[in-house]
Design a protein around this motif. Sequence first.
Motif, mmCIF file in Angstrom:
data_model
loop_
_atom_site.group_PDB
_atom_site.id
_atom_site.type_symbol
_atom_site.label_atom_id
_atom_site.label_comp_id
_atom_site.label_asym_id
_atom_site.label_seq_id
_atom_site.Cartn_x
_atom_site.Cartn_y
_atom_site.Cartn_z
ATOM 1 N N GLY A 40 -11.573 -45.629 78.357
ATOM 2 C CA GLY A 40 -12.924 -45.916 77.895
ATOM 3 C C GLY A 40 -13.983 -45.439 78.858
ATOM 4 N N ARG A 41 -15.166 -45.161 78.322
ATOM 5 C CA ARG A 41 -16.263 -44.614 79.125
ATOM 6 C C ARG A 41 -16.806 -45.647 80.119
ATOM 7 N NH1 ARG A 41 -13.993 -41.783 75.075
ATOM 8 N NH2 ARG A 41 -15.381 -40.436 73.878
ATOM 9 N N ARG A 42 -17.041 -46.839 79.644
ATOM 10 C CA ARG A 42 -17.636 -47.875 80.486
ATOM 11 C C ARG A 42 -16.744 -48.199 81.687
ATOM 12 N NH1 ARG A 42 -20.587 -52.939 80.416
ATOM 13 N NH2 ARG A 42 -19.325 -54.565 81.394
ATOM 14 N N SER A 43 -15.463 -48.375 81.442
ATOM 15 C CA SER A 43 -14.544 -48.733 82.529
ATOM 16 C C SER A 43 -14.466 -47.636 83.574
ATOM 17 C CB SER A 43 -13.150 -49.017 81.952
ATOM 18 O OG SER A 43 -13.183 -50.095 81.044
ATOM 19 N N LEU A 44 -14.375 -46.382 83.133
ATOM 20 C CA LEU A 44 -14.299 -45.277 84.084
ATOM 21 C C LEU A 44 -15.578 -45.168 84.909
ATOM 22 C CD1 LEU A 44 -12.553 -42.549 81.893
ATOM 23 C CD2 LEU A 44 -11.581 -43.751 83.847
ATOM 24 N N LEU B 233 -8.485 -36.822 83.707
ATOM 25 C CA LEU B 233 -9.518 -37.385 82.837
ATOM 26 C C LEU B 233 -9.327 -36.942 81.387
ATOM 27 C CD1 LEU B 233 -12.128 -39.117 83.011
ATOM 28 C CD2 LEU B 233 -13.404 -36.976 83.140
ATOM 29 N N VAL B 234 -8.794 -35.739 81.192
ATOM 30 C CA VAL B 234 -8.560 -35.237 79.838
ATOM 31 C C VAL B 234 -7.611 -36.153 79.078
ATOM 32 C CG1 VAL B 234 -7.640 -33.293 78.506
ATOM 33 C CG2 VAL B 234 -9.023 -32.864 80.544
ATOM 34 N N PHE B 235 -6.656 -36.755 79.776
ATOM 35 C CA PHE B 235 -5.620 -37.560 79.126
ATOM 36 C C PHE B 235 -5.955 -39.048 79.079
ATOM 37 C CE2 PHE B 235 -3.614 -33.828 81.064
ATOM 38 C CZ PHE B 235 -2.992 -33.279 79.957
ATOM 39 N N ILE B 236 -6.822 -39.536 79.967
ATOM 40 C CA ILE B 236 -7.084 -40.978 80.023
ATOM 41 C C ILE B 236 -8.437 -41.359 79.456
ATOM 42 C CG2 ILE B 236 -5.632 -41.168 82.071
ATOM 43 C CD1 ILE B 236 -8.174 -41.494 83.741
ATOM 44 N N LEU B 237 -9.284 -40.389 79.149
ATOM 45 C CA LEU B 237 -10.651 -40.707 78.732
ATOM 46 C C LEU B 237 -10.673 -41.558 77.471
ATOM 47 C CD1 LEU B 237 -13.682 -40.295 79.189
ATOM 48 C CD2 LEU B 237 -13.532 -38.246 77.790
ATOM 49 N N ASP B 238 -9.886 -41.173 76.456
ATOM 50 C CA ASP B 238 -9.891 -41.902 75.196
ATOM 51 C C ASP B 238 -9.026 -43.160 75.244
ATOM 52 O OD1 ASP B 238 -11.618 -40.230 73.812
ATOM 53 O OD2 ASP B 238 -10.018 -38.820 73.332
ATOM 54 N N ALA C 86 -13.840 -33.700 77.684
ATOM 55 C CA ALA C 86 -13.494 -33.771 79.107
ATOM 56 C C ALA C 86 -13.148 -32.408 79.678
ATOM 57 C CB ALA C 86 -12.325 -34.731 79.310
ATOM 58 N N CYS C 87 -12.882 -31.413 78.821
ATOM 59 C CA CYS C 87 -12.566 -30.070 79.311
ATOM 60 C C CYS C 87 -13.750 -29.437 80.039
ATOM 61 C CB CYS C 87 -12.129 -29.174 78.150
ATOM 62 S SG CYS C 87 -10.466 -29.537 77.547
ATOM 63 N N PHE C 88 -14.970 -29.846 79.696
ATOM 64 C CA PHE C 88 -16.130 -29.326 80.426
ATOM 65 C C PHE C 88 -16.045 -29.693 81.897
ATOM 66 C CE2 PHE C 88 -20.442 -29.636 82.082
ATOM 67 C CZ PHE C 88 -20.974 -28.420 81.691
ATOM 68 N N GLY D 170 -13.422 -37.628 94.160
ATOM 69 C CA GLY D 170 -12.476 -38.044 93.131
ATOM 70 C C GLY D 170 -13.057 -39.114 92.215
ATOM 71 N N PHE D 171 -13.672 -40.138 92.805
ATOM 72 C CA PHE D 171 -14.301 -41.179 91.994
ATOM 73 C C PHE D 171 -15.523 -40.641 91.251
ATOM 74 C CE2 PHE D 171 -12.023 -44.069 94.944
ATOM 75 C CZ PHE D 171 -11.401 -44.869 93.986
ATOM 76 N N CYS D 172 -16.188 -39.650 91.832
ATOM 77 C CA CYS D 172 -17.312 -39.004 91.144
ATOM 78 C C CYS D 172 -16.839 -38.310 89.878
ATOM 79 C CB CYS D 172 -17.990 -38.003 92.077
ATOM 80 S SG CYS D 172 -19.241 -36.965 91.287
ATOM 81 N N ALA D 173 -15.738 -37.558 89.984
ATOM 82 C CA ALA D 173 -15.200 -36.866 88.808
ATOM 83 C C ALA D 173 -14.703 -37.849 87.767
ATOM 84 C CB ALA D 173 -14.065 -35.933 89.233
ATOM 85 N N MET D 174 -14.222 -39.013 88.192
ATOM 86 C CA MET D 174 -13.703 -40.003 87.255
ATOM 87 C C MET D 174 -14.804 -40.615 86.399
ATOM 88 S SD MET D 174 -11.903 -43.673 88.108
ATOM 89 C CE MET D 174 -10.500 -42.923 88.927
ATOM 90 N N GLY D 175 -15.947 -40.938 87.004
ATOM 91 C CA GLY D 175 -16.975 -41.663 86.275
ATOM 92 C C GLY D 175 -18.347 -41.032 86.265
#
Length: 582
Positions: free
Chosen positions: A433-437, A425-430, A254-256, A480-485
Amino acid sequence: MLKDEIRKKEEDEAAKAHEHLMKSSDKNDEENDHEKLVEKALDEKVEKEGISENSTDSDEKIEQLKEEKEENDEKDEKPNDDLNGSTVEIVQPADLKPKHLGFTRTLLLAMFAAMIGTGAQFGYALGVMNAPSELIKNYTQQIYLKRYNSTISEYKQDILYSTAISVVALGGVLGGLLATPLSDRFGRKTGLLLNNIPAVIGSVLMVLSKFIGSFEAFIVGRILIGFAAGFGTNVGPIYINEIAPIRVRGSFGACFQLFVAMAVLLAQVLGLDILLGREHLWHYLFAVPIIFSILQCTLLVFTHETPKFLLQRKRRRAAERALKWFRCETNSEVVQAEIHEMEADFNNLQTNSTKIAIRDLFTKPLLRKCILISAMTHVAQHFTGCYVIFFFGDILLFHAHLRMDYASYAMLSCGITYLAVAISLVFILDKVGRRSLFLYGLIGMAAATCVIGVTILKSRNIPLFHMIFLEIFAMMANVGFCAMGPGAIPWMLSTEMFFQSERAYASAVAIIVNWLSMFFIIMTFIPLFYAVGALLFLFYAAMSCMFWLLAFLVIPETRRKTPENVQILVAKGTVYKSKHQQ
């Protein structure tokens, strides 16, 4: 005497324990020494307490001391049970565990060195064209007037401007396709270093284009910057993935997106009219990537090649030194253990993997289904208007009756929102989950895009000032939603859904689909916006809803799952069931 009787009983117990220990292994000899120490401590305590025959509370104290001794004996017997094969789990000694299972200062240094020349380059190329858009259009007008002695229409100015933006995608396709073979041949670190050559040349051409009066030089420079961005979006995450421990690999991935967001905000800030967004300074905005390249080359000198690549090249000692440096680990046994795991994975991959061709991705039913899912996510990233805000945000605000010199300041709010979501996103990604985001991002973008379209449509007939604030808020929500998912998840799915033998071809297809989708959307935005106006954003909203439905039905959750488990879910066609989302 009472004291003598106690001593005699203790001596009998010690004799029996001694006989038992003589029959056990040498490892149990230590218990005998510990038993003597316990007896000695008990004697000292008896003398200290002053127990005698005439003491009225001597019986209570003796019983108390006996209970303490029995408790000590039980504690001492537990290690022996472990050694004698009891069901108690043997715990690994503390000195054999890695001291650093997550972030270390050297790992953070390597991550920063990799991302400053990849994610930052891509993000800066994404956001730098918005603030000086009017200055670039005036620049094209001056060149056209000087060459042909006539003026150019506003529509043609917008077309040339969108062309200068979209050619980045063409360079990105070429850079992304060459990234894997070049990094496999020269190494991840060397590939990152070589990637700075087109980045520097492209930046120099864009800066010089104003002095030589050549818009063509500006276009070529943008293509080279796109090449560097496409190359970096592939090799950078590979480098990070191969040096990061498993427990923080998702956060490092997520750092990228985080560096992309920071570079977008930096480009917007530098493009303000109080800094470089002026008539005589705007071309220096395109020299900033040179600074990124210098930083990356300087920092990479102090880092190492990835241990996995070194093992593939049969350079085991170099891999050990690199891993020890990345982990800040001084215990050679810990390093050797992780090296053995890498070698086992590599040997297992060579033994069990089957060679496939790119046509197998489309002829084999399961692989075809997986590659179509991956391609769908990359198409959704752009056909929902994900990056249109960054490229044409000033035009949208101008049509909402906001003065152009204020538009660059309004776009700062979008950059700040994008960065804030990327950090979270760095803290919530794992955890999420990918699908939910991805699903949350699509439905949020659909709502925000509808609001953008309605505010532009209504602002023509109702030029109220509060409509501008509503549109700015909707644009912030959109990015914001674009960066999230949709902005981050497609690249992760492209690698987590496929085995190593399939991943190179799958990534190549993803790169082609992603960059060509970007090129198509950017090139068609101006003609379509002039033709249908705000209805274009209602079309983007409808596309977001359609992609949400497809994603809900077919996209699997890849968090904490092997590619084999992911492909099994895809084959069953039941990825939407809640039991598969854990």
